[in-house]
Motif scaffolding. Structure first.
Motif, mmCIF file in Angstrom:
data_model
loop_
_atom_site.group_PDB
_atom_site.id
_atom_site.type_symbol
_atom_site.label_atom_id
_atom_site.label_comp_id
_atom_site.label_asym_id
_atom_site.label_seq_id
_atom_site.Cartn_x
_atom_site.Cartn_y
_atom_site.Cartn_z
ATOM 1 N N PRO A 24 0.799 -1.231 0.000
ATOM 2 C CA PRO A 24 0.000 0.000 0.000
ATOM 3 C C PRO A 24 0.830 1.280 0.000
ATOM 4 O O PRO A 24 0.461 2.273 -0.620
ATOM 5 C CB PRO A 24 -0.833 -0.107 1.283
ATOM 6 N N VAL A 25 1.975 1.248 0.703
ATOM 7 C CA VAL A 25 2.809 2.444 0.788
ATOM 8 C C VAL A 25 4.221 2.018 1.162
ATOM 9 O O VAL A 25 4.430 0.988 1.803
ATOM 10 C CB VAL A 25 2.244 3.440 1.833
ATOM 11 N N THR A 26 5.201 2.803 0.718
ATOM 12 C CA THR A 26 6.596 2.558 1.080
ATOM 13 C C THR A 26 7.122 3.741 1.886
ATOM 14 O O THR A 26 6.530 4.838 1.884
ATOM 15 C CB THR A 26 7.479 2.375 -0.165
ATOM 16 N N ARG A 27 8.247 3.533 2.540
ATOM 17 C CA ARG A 27 8.854 4.630 3.302
ATOM 18 C C ARG A 27 9.235 5.775 2.371
ATOM 19 O O ARG A 27 9.068 6.950 2.709
ATOM 20 C CB ARG A 27 10.083 4.135 4.074
ATOM 21 N N ARG A 28 9.740 5.438 1.198
ATOM 22 C CA ARG A 28 10.108 6.487 0.245
ATOM 23 C C ARG A 28 8.892 7.302 -0.178
ATOM 24 O O ARG A 28 8.988 8.523 -0.348
ATOM 25 C CB ARG A 28 10.777 5.864 -0.981
ATOM 26 N N GLU A 29 7.755 6.661 -0.359
ATOM 27 C CA GLU A 29 6.542 7.390 -0.751
ATOM 28 C C GLU A 29 6.063 8.305 0.375
ATOM 29 O O GLU A 29 5.600 9.426 0.114
ATOM 30 C CB GLU A 29 5.450 6.406 -1.151
ATOM 31 N N ILE A 30 6.181 7.846 1.608
ATOM 32 C CA ILE A 30 5.823 8.716 2.736
ATOM 33 C C ILE A 30 6.750 9.924 2.777
ATOM 34 O O ILE A 30 6.307 11.064 2.983
ATOM 35 C CB ILE A 30 5.901 7.934 4.058
ATOM 36 N N ASP A 31 8.042 9.700 2.566
ATOM 37 C CA ASP A 31 9.008 10.805 2.583
ATOM 38 C C ASP A 31 8.690 11.831 1.493
ATOM 39 O O ASP A 31 8.789 13.049 1.715
ATOM 40 C CB ASP A 31 10.428 10.275 2.392
ATOM 41 N N VAL A 32 8.310 11.361 0.296
ATOM 42 C CA VAL A 32 7.943 12.263 -0.789
ATOM 43 C C VAL A 32 6.691 13.047 -0.413
ATOM 44 O O VAL A 32 6.615 14.270 -0.619
ATOM 45 C CB VAL A 32 7.718 11.474 -2.097
ATOM 46 N N LEU A 33 5.713 12.365 0.149
ATOM 47 C CA LEU A 33 4.453 13.013 0.517
ATOM 48 C C LEU A 33 4.689 14.145 1.513
ATOM 49 O O LEU A 33 4.233 15.279 1.306
ATOM 50 C CB LEU A 33 3.502 11.970 1.102
ATOM 51 N N VAL A 34 5.412 13.862 2.597
ATOM 52 C CA VAL A 34 5.584 14.869 3.641
ATOM 53 C C VAL A 34 6.544 15.971 3.226
ATOM 54 O O VAL A 34 6.567 17.042 3.834
ATOM 55 C CB VAL A 34 6.040 14.225 4.968
ATOM 56 N N SER A 35 7.333 15.742 2.170
ATOM 57 C CA SER A 35 8.264 16.771 1.695
ATOM 58 C C SER A 35 7.561 17.861 0.893
ATOM 59 O O SER A 35 8.168 18.889 0.572
ATOM 60 C CB SER A 35 9.357 16.138 0.830
ATOM 61 N N GLY A 36 6.293 17.641 0.531
ATOM 62 C CA GLY A 36 5.544 18.639 -0.227
ATOM 63 C C GLY A 36 5.797 18.625 -1.709
ATOM 64 O O GLY A 36 5.409 19.563 -2.426
ATOM 65 N N LEU A 37 6.412 17.554 -2.230
ATOM 66 C CA LEU A 37 6.779 17.503 -3.643
ATOM 67 C C LEU A 37 5.631 17.102 -4.565
ATOM 68 O O LEU A 37 5.818 17.002 -5.777
ATOM 69 C CB LEU A 37 7.953 16.542 -3.845
#
Length: 306
Positions: A256-269
């Motif tokens: 459903p989600v990866t750590r990298r995807e969470i990092d991208v999400l919270v970075s505002g990109l």
């Protein structure tokens, strides 16, 4: 509009963005062919679009599948690294595709990338997206590079699966404070821009966000309200969300989600400061599609890795 005498090749016309591009090309009277990783999959276009496999490991076959193409619309990419498929391999496959296009004298490429793609990005996804762009730009073939933020539409896994979780789970976990921006852009608006660039043989680089920007928490609350969810929103650190994601993934046989995807999400990109290129309002689309959004889970692994 009169039909083109040549051929328009769309990668991934059985999938998401490519399907909308192909649909617009057919409506305009153009001949369309698709390259796909699933050539035996039942076509959503009946017999209107012939299909060929990607054949990234067979340069001669790949070139032959592009023979006669006037415009190549490239939507090929991967959401996550899984098994032997990595972002580096996706870049290498893009280079193979571009070399094949050059070999058979494709006249124009319309390439779908991502907003905030950069070779200097700390995020491997955006680094690889920038490398794929560079392969297209260095090909010598006139090209248009479109960089959408995050796509929404009936087949968009991100929004569909978010809604599925809001329907099925007693609580929904928000990484961190939930204040980071999200700027969804409608997939058919991107298809419209892509086809226009292909028709006009435009050489352009365009960052393409939608007309509305939300914080992630605002967007989740909006979806929850529209679909009638009773799921409680809870703020959690990424490590706990990944553990919960692993439990959900076991149930749906997916990631459903990866750590990298969470990092991208919270970075505002997943938002941009560029003027909006899309015109469809997410709020209006959501109201029109709330009854069906998230009814069934869309598995990335089932779609692309099995």
């Amino acid at each position: 509009m009169a039909a083109d005498t040549g051929l328009n090749v769309v990668t991934g016309a059985y999938s998401f963005t490519g399907r909308y591009i192909a649909r617009r090309l057919l409506a305009d009277g153009f001949k369309v062919k698709t390259l796909t990783g699933h050539p035996v999959t039942e076509s959503p276009f009946s017999n209107d679009i012939p299909a060929a496999p990607f054949n990234f490991d067979d340069p001669a076959a790949l070139a032959a599948s592009l023979e006669g193409a006037e415009v190549l619309y490239n939507t090929y990419w991967i959401r996550l690294e899984y098994g032997e498929m990595t972002f580096a391999q996706a870049v290498a496959n893009t280079r193979s595709l571009v070399r094949a296009a050059r070999e058979v004298s494709v006249r124009h490429i319309v390439h779908l990338s991502a907003a905030n793609a950069s070779p200097d990005s700390p995020h491997p996804y955006f680094q690889a997206k920038a490398q794929a762009e560079q392969a297209v730009l260095e090909s010598g073939i006139p090209c248009a590079i479109l960089r959408p933020t995050i796509l929404f539409g009936r087949e968009a896994p991100f929004f569909n699966n978010l809604a599925w979780m809001l329907r099925k789970l007693p609580f929904f976990a928000l990484p961190g404070d939930g204040s980071y921006p999200l700027q969804p852009v409608y997939v058919d608006d991107i298809a419209e821009l892509a086809v226009r660039a292909g028709h006009r043989r435009q050489s352009v680089e365009l960052v393409a966000g939608g007309p509305e920007t939300f914080s992630f928490e605002q967007m989740v609350r909006l979806v929850a309200r529209r679909i009638g969810s009773r799921s409680r929103l809870v703020h959690m650190p990424p490590t706990r969300i990944l553990r919960l994601g692993g439990l959900v993934g076991g149930l749906v046989e997916d990631v459903p989600v990866t750590r990298r995807e969470i990092d991208v999400l919270v970075s505002g990109l997943l938002a941009t400061d560029a003027p909006a290129a899309g015109h469809t309002l997410f709020t209006v689309w959501l109201e029109q599609n709330a009854d069906t959004l998230g009814i069934c889970y869309q598995s990335e692994l089932a779609r692309h890795y099995r």
